[in-house]
Design a protein around this motif. Structure first.
Motif, PDB file in Angstrom:
ATOM      1  N   ASP A 141       0.704  -1.101  -0.065  1.00  0.00           N
ATOM      2  CA  ASP A 141       0.026   0.102   0.234  1.00  0.00           C
ATOM      3  C   ASP A 141       0.904   1.125   0.034  1.00  0.00           C
ATOM      4  OD1 ASP A 141      -2.134  -1.502   0.073  1.00  0.00           O
ATOM      5  OD2 ASP A 141      -2.531  -1.359   2.220  1.00  0.00           O
ATOM      6  N   THR A 142       0.211   2.488  -0.421  1.00  0.00           N
ATOM      7  CA  THR A 142       1.149   3.599  -0.567  1.00  0.00           C
ATOM      8  C   THR A 142       1.132   4.403   0.687  1.00  0.00           C
ATOM      9  OG1 THR A 142       0.569   3.921  -2.673  1.00  0.00           O
ATOM     10  CG2 THR A 142       1.300   5.649  -1.767  1.00  0.00           C
ATOM     11  N   VAL A 143       2.244   4.670   1.291  1.00  0.00           N
ATOM     12  CA  VAL A 143       2.399   5.504   2.611  1.00  0.00           C
ATOM     13  C   VAL A 143       2.346   7.190   2.175  1.00  0.00           C
ATOM     14  CG1 VAL A 143       3.482   6.002   4.737  1.00  0.00           C
ATOM     15  CG2 VAL A 143       3.499   3.566   3.812  1.00  0.00           C
ATOM     16  N   THR A 144       1.496   7.881   2.882  1.00  0.00           N
ATOM     17  CA  THR A 144       1.493   9.412   2.383  1.00  0.00           C
ATOM     18  C   THR A 144       1.874   9.964   3.773  1.00  0.00           C
ATOM     19  OG1 THR A 144      -0.106   9.051   0.943  1.00  0.00           O
ATOM     20  CG2 THR A 144       0.191  11.045   1.640  1.00  0.00           C
ATOM     21  N   THR A 145       2.872  10.778   3.243  1.00  0.00           N
ATOM     22  CA  THR A 145       3.379  11.764   4.620  1.00  0.00           C
ATOM     23  C   THR A 145       2.242  13.152   4.769  1.00  0.00           C
ATOM     24  OG1 THR A 145       4.847  13.325   3.223  1.00  0.00           O
ATOM     25  CG2 THR A 145       6.049  11.251   3.989  1.00  0.00           C
ATOM     26  N   GLU A 146       2.409  13.989   5.831  1.00  0.00           N
ATOM     27  CA  GLU A 146       1.863  15.109   5.941  1.00  0.00           C
ATOM     28  C   GLU A 146       2.879  16.022   5.015  1.00  0.00           C
ATOM     29  OE1 GLU A 146       1.257  15.905  10.259  1.00  0.00           O
ATOM     30  OE2 GLU A 146       1.102  14.009  10.714  1.00  0.00           O
ATOM     31  N   ARG A 147       2.187  17.269   5.204  1.00  0.00           N
ATOM     32  CA  ARG A 147       2.888  18.356   4.258  1.00  0.00           C
ATOM     33  C   ARG A 147       4.239  18.668   4.942  1.00  0.00           C
ATOM     34  NH1 ARG A 147      -1.045  22.204   1.506  1.00  0.00           N
ATOM     35  NH2 ARG A 147      -2.983  20.689   1.130  1.00  0.00           N
ATOM     36  N   ILE A 148       5.168  18.689   4.132  1.00  0.00           N
ATOM     37  CA  ILE A 148       6.526  18.930   4.467  1.00  0.00           C
ATOM     38  C   ILE A 148       7.146  20.218   3.584  1.00  0.00           C
ATOM     39  CG2 ILE A 148       9.086  18.286   4.285  1.00  0.00           C
ATOM     40  CD1 ILE A 148       7.971  15.531   4.508  1.00  0.00           C
ATOM     41  N   VAL A 149       7.415  21.353   4.230  1.00  0.00           N
ATOM     42  CA  VAL A 149       7.905  22.576   3.618  1.00  0.00           C
ATOM     43  C   VAL A 149       9.674  22.559   3.493  1.00  0.00           C
ATOM     44  CG1 VAL A 149       7.960  24.898   4.164  1.00  0.00           C
ATOM     45  CG2 VAL A 149       6.034  23.722   4.784  1.00  0.00           C
ATOM     46  N   ILE A 150       9.640  22.915   2.046  1.00  0.00           N
ATOM     47  CA  ILE A 150      11.426  23.014   1.465  1.00  0.00           C
ATOM     48  C   ILE A 150      11.463  24.463   1.525  1.00  0.00           C
ATOM     49  CG2 ILE A 150      12.911  22.307  -0.043  1.00  0.00           C
ATOM     50  CD1 ILE A 150      11.438  19.886   1.755  1.00  0.00           C
ATOM     51  N   LEU A 151      12.271  25.086   2.394  1.00  0.00           N
ATOM     52  CA  LEU A 151      12.348  26.517   2.307  1.00  0.00           C
ATOM     53  C   LEU A 151      13.589  26.911   1.062  1.00  0.00           C
ATOM     54  CD1 LEU A 151      13.527  26.570   6.168  1.00  0.00           C
ATOM     55  CD2 LEU A 151      11.319  27.057   4.986  1.00  0.00           C
ATOM     56  N   ARG A 152      13.233  27.990   0.564  1.00  0.00           N
ATOM     57  CA  ARG A 152      14.180  28.642  -0.586  1.00  0.00           C
ATOM     58  C   ARG A 152      14.756  29.961  -0.119  1.00  0.00           C
ATOM     59  NH1 ARG A 152      14.077  26.234  -5.768  1.00  0.00           N
ATOM     60  NH2 ARG A 152      12.215  24.649  -5.716  1.00  0.00           N
TER      61      ARG A 152
END
Length: 152
Positions: A141-152
């Protein structure tokens, strides 16, 4: 009396023979931990998973899909890829640990939209989806993460 004992032994034998195995042929993947929900330039994020597979024949690739959740759409890179995991001894249970670095795996937008005064590139807000395949081509089954922020 002997017939009763023989009958009970037969019932126990059938019940034991018909018991279900602990693990399935289809691999199972469970997210155990994420090192951080934000990462900046030169940063990284480590994901740790528990897996099970009845035959213990998982492949050495963890499939990753990266979804950019920002409202403003833009061209993205490396939305789908596979990460190599070490070969495991043939065991039905184990841990997979992968580290994704900023430049190769975490950055999403090719040219992120700019906002503010002075204009600054918009951070990438991502959701990662992971799946695992075994050598018989059974997919977890697919495991989905919560939202992750990649800073710029």
């Amino acid at each position: 009396m002997r017939i009763l004992i023989l009958y009970i032994a037969l019932v126990l034998l059938v019940a034991t023979a018909c018991s279900k195995d602990k693990f399935n042929t289809k691999p199972s993947l469970k997210l155990k931990s994420i090192s951080s929900y934000t990462a900046g330039p030169s940063g990284s994020i480590t994901f740790q998973f528990d897996f099970t597979d009845k035959e213990g024949d998982i492949s050495n690739l963890l499939n990753v899909r990266k979804l950019r959740m920002n409202r403003r759409a833009t061209t993205t890179l490396r939305d789908s890829f596979a990460l190599a995991v070490p070969d495991f001894p043939k065991k039905p249970i184990g841990i997979i640990k992968v580290t994704m670095d900023y430049q190769n795996y975490l950055v999403s937008a090719v040219n992120p939209p700019a906002a503010g005064n002075p204009p600054r590139p918009e951070n990438d807000t991502l959701v990662f989806k992971f799946s695992l395949k075994d050598k018989a081509n059974n997919v977890s089954d697919t495991v989905t993460t919560e939202r992750i922020v990649i800073l710029r």
